[in-house]
Design a protein around this motif. Structure first.
Motif, PDB file in Angstrom:
ATOM      1  N   ILE A  43     -37.252 -34.967 -30.179  1.00 20.25           N
ATOM      2  CA  ILE A  43     -37.790 -35.649 -31.222  1.00 20.25           C
ATOM      3  C   ILE A  43     -36.587 -36.269 -31.690  1.00 20.25           C
ATOM      4  O   ILE A  43     -37.202 -36.787 -32.820  1.00 20.25           O
ATOM      5  N   GLU A  44     -38.196 -35.227 -33.076  1.00 20.78           N
ATOM      6  CA  GLU A  44     -37.875 -35.052 -34.187  1.00 20.78           C
ATOM      7  C   GLU A  44     -35.887 -34.599 -35.136  1.00 20.78           C
ATOM      8  O   GLU A  44     -35.544 -35.287 -35.439  1.00 20.78           O
ATOM      9  N   TYR A  45     -36.140 -34.110 -33.910  1.00 25.98           N
ATOM     10  CA  TYR A  45     -33.823 -34.238 -33.841  1.00 25.98           C
ATOM     11  C   TYR A  45     -33.417 -35.394 -33.748  1.00 25.98           C
ATOM     12  O   TYR A  45     -32.088 -35.438 -34.932  1.00 25.98           O
ATOM     13  N   ALA A  46     -33.539 -36.227 -32.585  1.00 23.70           N
ATOM     14  CA  ALA A  46     -33.597 -37.545 -32.737  1.00 23.70           C
ATOM     15  C   ALA A  46     -33.215 -38.417 -34.031  1.00 23.70           C
ATOM     16  O   ALA A  46     -32.496 -39.497 -34.788  1.00 23.70           O
ATOM     17  N   ARG A  47     -34.777 -38.395 -34.123  1.00 24.00           N
ATOM     18  CA  ARG A  47     -35.440 -39.276 -34.936  1.00 24.00           C
ATOM     19  C   ARG A  47     -34.528 -39.259 -36.687  1.00 24.00           C
ATOM     20  O   ARG A  47     -33.949 -40.108 -37.341  1.00 24.00           O
ATOM     21  N   GLY A  48     -33.793 -37.872 -37.050  1.00 24.86           N
ATOM     22  CA  GLY A  48     -33.186 -37.597 -37.970  1.00 24.86           C
ATOM     23  C   GLY A  48     -32.223 -38.076 -38.076  1.00 24.86           C
ATOM     24  O   GLY A  48     -31.093 -37.983 -38.907  1.00 24.86           O
ATOM     25  N   ARG A  49     -30.982 -38.611 -36.676  1.00 28.83           N
ATOM     26  CA  ARG A  49     -30.109 -38.404 -36.625  1.00 28.83           C
ATOM     27  C   ARG A  49     -29.596 -39.971 -36.482  1.00 28.83           C
ATOM     28  O   ARG A  49     -28.077 -40.642 -36.336  1.00 28.83           O
ATOM     29  N   VAL A  50     -30.673 -41.108 -35.772  1.00 23.60           N
ATOM     30  CA  VAL A  50     -30.183 -42.607 -36.579  1.00 23.60           C
ATOM     31  C   VAL A  50     -31.523 -43.263 -36.306  1.00 23.60           C
ATOM     32  O   VAL A  50     -32.083 -42.957 -36.690  1.00 23.60           O
ATOM     33  N   ASP A  51     -30.858 -44.599 -36.773  1.00 24.31           N
ATOM     34  CA  ASP A  51     -31.487 -45.413 -38.151  1.00 24.31           C
ATOM     35  C   ASP A  51     -32.594 -45.812 -36.989  1.00 24.31           C
ATOM     36  O   ASP A  51     -34.342 -46.375 -37.590  1.00 24.31           O
ATOM     37  N   HIS A  52     -33.322 -46.057 -35.656  1.00 27.93           N
ATOM     38  CA  HIS A  52     -33.873 -46.650 -34.734  1.00 27.93           C
ATOM     39  C   HIS A  52     -33.779 -45.607 -33.461  1.00 27.93           C
ATOM     40  O   HIS A  52     -33.421 -45.581 -32.152  1.00 27.93           O
ATOM     41  N   LEU A  53     -34.949 -44.968 -32.966  1.00 28.67           N
ATOM     42  CA  LEU A  53     -34.952 -44.364 -31.842  1.00 28.67           C
ATOM     43  C   LEU A  53     -35.897 -45.378 -31.295  1.00 28.67           C
ATOM     44  O   LEU A  53     -37.234 -45.086 -31.554  1.00 28.67           O
ATOM     45  N   THR A  54     -35.871 -44.721 -29.638  1.00 23.08           N
ATOM     46  CA  THR A  54     -36.834 -45.102 -28.606  1.00 23.08           C
ATOM     47  C   THR A  54     -36.843 -44.706 -27.886  1.00 23.08           C
ATOM     48  O   THR A  54     -35.893 -43.827 -27.242  1.00 23.08           O
ATOM     49  N   VAL A  55     -38.028 -43.807 -27.335  1.00 24.87           N
ATOM     50  CA  VAL A  55     -38.623 -43.477 -26.400  1.00 24.87           C
ATOM     51  C   VAL A  55     -39.196 -43.902 -24.818  1.00 24.87           C
ATOM     52  O   VAL A  55     -40.319 -44.612 -25.598  1.00 24.87           O
ATOM     53  N   LEU A  56     -38.676 -43.658 -24.358  1.00 30.20           N
ATOM     54  CA  LEU A  56     -39.455 -44.055 -22.922  1.00 30.20           C
ATOM     55  C   LEU A  56     -40.419 -42.981 -22.548  1.00 30.20           C
ATOM     56  O   LEU A  56     -39.788 -41.896 -21.451  1.00 30.20           O
ATOM     57  N   VAL A  57     -42.099 -43.115 -22.321  1.00 28.24           N
ATOM     58  CA  VAL A  57     -42.903 -42.071 -21.587  1.00 28.24           C
ATOM     59  C   VAL A  57     -42.512 -42.627 -19.784  1.00 28.24           C
ATOM     60  O   VAL A  57     -42.774 -43.741 -20.253  1.00 28.24           O
ATOM     61  N   CYS A  58     -43.019 -42.175 -18.734  1.00 27.07           N
ATOM     62  CA  CYS A  58     -42.225 -42.338 -17.391  1.00 27.07           C
ATOM     63  C   CYS A  58     -43.744 -41.865 -17.227  1.00 27.07           C
ATOM     64  O   CYS A  58     -43.206 -40.507 -17.101  1.00 27.07           O
ATOM     65  N   SER A  59     -44.290 -42.669 -16.232  1.00 26.46           N
ATOM     66  CA  SER A  59     -45.202 -41.148 -15.698  1.00 26.46           C
ATOM     67  C   SER A  59     -45.373 -42.049 -14.399  1.00 26.46           C
ATOM     68  O   SER A  59     -45.415 -43.663 -14.050  1.00 26.46           O
ATOM     69  N   LEU A  60     -46.075 -41.432 -13.534  1.00 29.20           N
ATOM     70  CA  LEU A  60     -46.273 -42.204 -12.140  1.00 29.20           C
ATOM     71  C   LEU A  60     -48.118 -42.049 -11.821  1.00 29.20           C
ATOM     72  O   LEU A  60     -48.291 -41.150 -12.141  1.00 29.20           O
ATOM     73  N   ALA A  61     -49.170 -42.865 -10.619  1.00 30.03           N
ATOM     74  CA  ALA A  61     -50.237 -42.831 -10.925  1.00 30.03           C
ATOM     75  C   ALA A  61     -50.465 -41.257 -10.360  1.00 30.03           C
ATOM     76  O   ALA A  61     -51.506 -41.338 -10.211  1.00 30.03           O
ATOM     77  N   ARG A  62     -49.411 -40.897  -9.256  1.00 32.21           N
ATOM     78  CA  ARG A  62     -49.857 -39.881  -8.350  1.00 32.21           C
ATOM     79  C   ARG A  62     -50.217 -38.943  -9.541  1.00 32.21           C
ATOM     80  O   ARG A  62     -50.027 -37.432  -9.014  1.00 32.21           O
ATOM     81  N   GLU A  63     -49.410 -38.569 -10.688  1.00 28.15           N
ATOM     82  CA  GLU A  63     -49.202 -37.490 -11.470  1.00 28.15           C
ATOM     83  C   GLU A  63     -50.630 -36.727 -11.980  1.00 28.15           C
ATOM     84  O   GLU A  63     -51.328 -37.445 -12.466  1.00 28.15           O
TER      85      GLU A  63
END
Length: 199
Positions: A43-63
Motif C-alpha cells: 500500500i505504501e509503495y502504491a500510495r507513493g506512486r499515484v495521486d489517488h489509490l483505492t484499496v478494496l478489502v474483500c471478505s466472506l462471512a465464513r472467514e
C-alpha cells in the motif's frame, strides 16, 4: 499491457520509467487476513506512486477474522487512501465459475467506475486483473523477499510473526489467546484466488 515488476533496490527508477506526470489512479485488493507488514509495504509503495489509490478489502462471512475489522485496520492505518469493503459471496478462484473474471470486473467497477491506471499486487493474478480493467500491472515483491510472511503463517502462529503485524493486529491476538491455535480456514483450495491473496 505488460506488467511492471518493481525493483526491490531501485523502486524510484521503476516509477520514473513508467509513471506519467498526469493525475494517476491505482487499485489494490486483498483479504488482509490479517493485515501485516507485507500488505503495508504494498500500500505504501502504491500510495507513493499515484495521486489517488483505492484499496478494496474483500471478505466472506465464513472467514475466521471479521471482514469489518480488517476493513477498519486498513482504513485507520491509511486515512489518506480510499479504503472500501466488499463482503458478498462471489467465486474466489477462476475454476469456480466460467464467468469468474466478468463477475470480478463488475465487483471492481462498483468501487472504481473508471480506470485505474495501475493495479498493484504481489500476485501473478495481477496481470489478468489489470488486463480486464485496462490498466497496467505493477508487481511488488512477488517473491516476498522484503517481507517473508503470509496471512496463513500468521494465523497459524502469530507469535512467530509478531514483528510483522501492526499494533492493532497484535492487540487483536493478545485479547484472544485461542486465536494462537488457528489453522487455515476451511474451503480454501491450494493456490491463490482473486481477493484471496494470503500473503
Amino acid at each position: 499491457t505488460p506488467a511492471i515488476c518493481a525493483l526491490r533496490h531501485k523502486p524510484r527508477e521503476a516509477a520514473i520509467c513508467y509513471f506519467p506526470s498526469a493525475m494517476t489512479t491505482g487499485f489494490i485488493l486483498g483479504k488482509f487476513m490479517p493485515l501485516h507488514r507485507g500488505h503495508m509495504y504494498l500500500i505504501e509503495y502504491a500510495r507513493g506512486r499515484v495521486d489517488h489509490l483505492t484499496v478494496l478489502v474483500c471478505s466472506l462471512a465464513r472467514e475466521p477474522i471479521p471482514g469489518e475489522l480488517r476493513y477498519q485496520w486498513v482504513r485507520e492505518l491509511f486515512p489518506d487512501v480510499n479504503v472500501q469493503h466488499f463482503d458478498e459471496d462471489v467465486p474466489q478462484y477462476p475454476h469456480e465459475h466460467p464467468d469468474f473474471w466478468d463477475i470480478w470486473l463488475r465487483v471492481v467497477r462498483r468501487f472504481v467506475p473508471a480506470g485505474p491506471d495501475f493495479v498493484f499486487t504481489s500476485e501473478t493474478y495481477g496481470n489478468r486483473l489489470a488486463e480486464i480493467l485496462g490498466a497496467r500491472h505493477v508487481c511488488v515483491d512477488l517473491e516476498r523477499r522484503t517481507f517473508p510472511v503470509s496471512g496463513t503463517a500468521i494465523r497459524e502462529n502469530p507469535l512467530v510473526y509478531w514483528d510483522f503485524i501492526p499494533p492493532a493486529v497484535q492487540a487483536y491476538y493478545a485479547e484472544r489467546p485461542h486465536r494462537f491455535e488457528e489453522r487455515r480456514w476451511p474451503d480454501a483450495p491450494a493456490g491463490r484466488g482473486l481477493g484471496c491473496a494470503d500473503w
